[in-house]
Design a protein around this motif. Structure first.
Motif, PDB file in Angstrom:
ATOM      1  N   GLU A  62       0.823  -1.203   0.000  1.00 53.19           N
ATOM      2  CA  GLU A  62       0.000   0.000   0.000  1.00 53.19           C
ATOM      3  C   GLU A  62       0.860   1.257   0.000  1.00 53.19           C
ATOM      4  O   GLU A  62       0.557   2.242  -0.696  1.00 53.19           O
ATOM      5  CB  GLU A  62      -0.924  -0.005   1.217  1.00 53.19           C
ATOM      6  N   ASP A  63       1.932   1.236   0.778  1.00 51.76           N
ATOM      7  CA  ASP A  63       2.819   2.400   0.835  1.00 51.76           C
ATOM      8  C   ASP A  63       3.483   2.654  -0.512  1.00 51.76           C
ATOM      9  O   ASP A  63       3.596   3.802  -0.965  1.00 51.76           O
ATOM     10  CB  ASP A  63       3.886   2.172   1.916  1.00 51.76           C
ATOM     11  N   TRP A  90       0.839   4.134  -2.840  1.00 50.82           N
ATOM     12  CA  TRP A  90       0.539   5.517  -2.471  1.00 50.82           C
ATOM     13  C   TRP A  90       1.643   6.464  -2.907  1.00 50.82           C
ATOM     14  O   TRP A  90       1.382   7.534  -3.465  1.00 50.82           O
ATOM     15  CB  TRP A  90       0.342   5.613  -0.966  1.00 50.82           C
ATOM     16  N   ARG A  91       2.900   6.068  -2.695  1.00 51.82           N
ATOM     17  CA  ARG A  91       4.018   6.921  -3.094  1.00 51.82           C
ATOM     18  C   ARG A  91       4.053   7.118  -4.610  1.00 51.82           C
ATOM     19  O   ARG A  91       4.347   8.207  -5.105  1.00 51.82           O
ATOM     20  CB  ARG A  91       5.348   6.316  -2.609  1.00 51.82           C
ATOM     21  N   ARG A 131       1.455   7.025  -6.636  1.00 53.12           N
ATOM     22  CA  ARG A 131       0.351   7.914  -7.003  1.00 53.12           C
ATOM     23  C   ARG A 131       0.699   9.373  -6.707  1.00 53.12           C
ATOM     24  O   ARG A 131       0.415  10.265  -7.503  1.00 53.12           O
ATOM     25  CB  ARG A 131      -0.906   7.514  -6.239  1.00 53.12           C
ATOM     26  N   GLN A 132       1.308   9.612  -5.549  1.00 56.15           N
ATOM     27  CA  GLN A 132       1.706  10.970  -5.195  1.00 56.15           C
ATOM     28  C   GLN A 132       2.703  11.517  -6.213  1.00 56.15           C
ATOM     29  O   GLN A 132       2.644  12.680  -6.593  1.00 56.15           O
ATOM     30  CB  GLN A 132       2.351  10.979  -3.804  1.00 56.15           C
TER      31      GLN A 132
END
Length: 510
Positions: free
Chosen positions: A467-468, A471-472, A474-475
């Motif tokens: 997940e991390d 998320w990174r 996507r950011q």
């Protein structure tokens, strides 16, 4: 400021080397370039009258080192494990560097023991003799326990030895930096790493609790080895400055005539010493790093006894496998495989010619195998090998230096008992057994199980990590410069890697 003090200590060192005639010997051994020679002469020659005289009956280098005191004596011992720095011949000389200093008073030792252990010496020991050995860092007393009557060895650090070593080590660091600045070519030999290695060993020896821990681990590893003994430490009678252990009763391996007169099989002892060392290094990755005659005895029943565990060697499993393949390559005279192992391990730069390196290794091995048993020498092998590796740009492998040097020392000890010992014939069964156990199908299965256990332990972390990572990514894609989503090799790699790890983890659970 330490700078002026370090410069003054280096001047005193250079003056002593000049006064004792050791300066030329040391510079020749290191093949020092002209600028280093000039700097050394400038530091030493004008101040010769300030240097220590030393014992004129000793060889120049030994005379200088012993005159300069405990830190230099210990540094000389450590340099004996670095033939790549000082050369094989000089390393052999330093191996037998005189390490006996005048003992400090027994009464001082008793006061230190009482202060550290919290009881008068007479309550702990019914007998406490004068020192039987005095070295650069500590001295040893023979004693008898008051409770059981058992004989023990009590090792006591020299008073204030820590402060004295700290001052000299600081000067060593300063000198190593100067050498590298004056001669960039010496950086391949890593003078500063040598001093760091020395500092680490000394710091370990200045805390006798660490030596007790080494003795305990070594005894545990070798408990099933036939005809081998390790004196056990007595933890309740030991501290940072005090080490009490079982007394090792036997004949020193330096007294060959006495061993022969006692009826022991010298050839068998010689072979056993070499095989035990290789077994400890390859099987356990933890070996005695100072196996000279003074640290080995023969018990009345013929067992070998090792003691003094201040210098221990440790190598990881991967390096042990590489070392075993290198040894086996020489034993089998398979120089192509030997060259491949060096390249695969990263020991030789990738831009060098493997075929040329294999031919160079053949030039190392063949002259030795062409000799008779009494002339086959690990010392000669290492001497030639250092020349070849330097020519091919191989960096000094600090994790192998102590192992290689100790093997040379062990060979010398074994040859003192049996001059005709064939070291390759003695080593072969140990190396082959290790390779069969650690490089064959059984090893592959064992490695797979270790990987699966590691993945299984990491499984609870996998969802969060995945997940991390998403998320990174996507950011990263949502920054003003990259509003338009587009395919990212990085994102694909992260996702694929995560999926692969999860898949392997699931496989481990099934």
């Amino acid at each position: 400021m330490r700078g002026p003090h370090n410069i003054w200590r280096l001047i005193r060192t250079g003056a002593t080397f000049e006064r004792t005639g050791a300066m030329g010997v040391a510079l020749d051994a290191m093949q020092a370039p002209r600028n280093v020679r000039a700097a050394a002469r400038v530091l030493g020659w004008p101040f010769r009258w300030l240097g220590y005289k030393g014992d004129p009956s000793l060889p120049p280098l030994t005379r200088a080192i012993t005159a300069l005191g405990p830190a230099y004596i210990k540094f000389g011992q450590i340099l004996s494990t670095r033939p790549d720095v000082v050369g094989v011949e000089l390393a052999d000389q330093l191996t037998y560097l005189q390490d006996k200093l005048p003992p400090f008073p027994t009464e001082t030792a008793k006061q230190m023991i009482a202060a550290d252990l919290g009881r008068p010496v007479d309550e702990m020991f019914s007998e406490f003799a004068e020192p039987v050995a005095a070295a650069s860092i500590a001295q040893v007393h023979r004693a008898r326990l008051a409770t059981t009557g058992q004989e023990v060895a009590v090792k006591v650090l020299r008073p204030n030895i820590g402060a004295a070593f700290s001052r000299d080590i600081d000067a060593f660091h300063f000198g190593a930096s100067m050498i590298e600045a004056l001669s960039p070519a010496t950086r391949r030999l890593r003078p500063r790493d040598v001093v760091n290695h020395f500092e680490g060993i000394v710091n370990g020896e200045l805390d006798l609790r660490l030596e007790a821990a080494s003795a305990s681990l070594f005894a545990e590893n070798t408990k099933d080895d036939e005809c081998f003994q390790v004196p056990s430490p007595h933890w309740h009678l030991s501290s940072r400055r005090i080490l009490t252990s079982d007394w090792a009763e036997g004949i020193s391996l330096g007294n060959v005539a006495a061993i022969r007169d006692a009826g022991h099989d010298l050839s068998r002892l010689a072979e056993r010493i070499l095989q035990l060392f290789l077994s400890h290094a390859l099987r356990d990755g933890f070996f005695h790093g100072d196996m000279h005659q003074g640290n080995l005895k023969v018990a009345p029943n013929g067992d070998l006894i090792a003691y003094d565990f201040g210098i221990m060697g440790e190598i990881d499993e991967y390096t042990r496998r590489i070392y075993a393949e290198i040894l086996m390559g020489f034993i089998r005279r398979d120089y192509d495989t030997l060259a491949r192992v060096h390249f695969e391990a990263g020991y030789v730069p990738r831009d060098r010619d493997p075929a040329a390196f294999a031919r160079a290794l053949r030039a190392v091995g063949e002259p030795i195998f062409g000799a008779d048993a009494s002339q086959i020498s690990m010392a000669n092998l290492l001497g030639y090998l250092f020349e070849v590796t330097e020519r091919f740009g191989m960096q000094t492998r600090t994790e192998l230096i102590l192992l290689q040097r100790t093997m040379v020392v062990v060979e010398g000890v074994a040859r003192s008992l049996d001059p005709n010992l064939n070291i390759w014939n003695a080593a072969r069964p140990v190396v082959e057994d290790y390779i069969q156990s650690n490089l064959g199908p059984r090893a592959a299965l064992s490695d797979s199980r270790k990987i699966m256990r590691t993945l299984q332990r990491a499984m609870p972390l996998m969802p969060g990590l995945l997940e991390d990572a998403i998320w990174r990514e996507r950011q990263r894609n949502e920054t003003p410069e990259r509003r338009e989503p587009r395919f990212s090799w990085r994102s694909a790699a992260v996702g694929a890697g995560a999926m692969a790890v999860v898949s392997l983890g699931l496989a481990a659970l099934l």
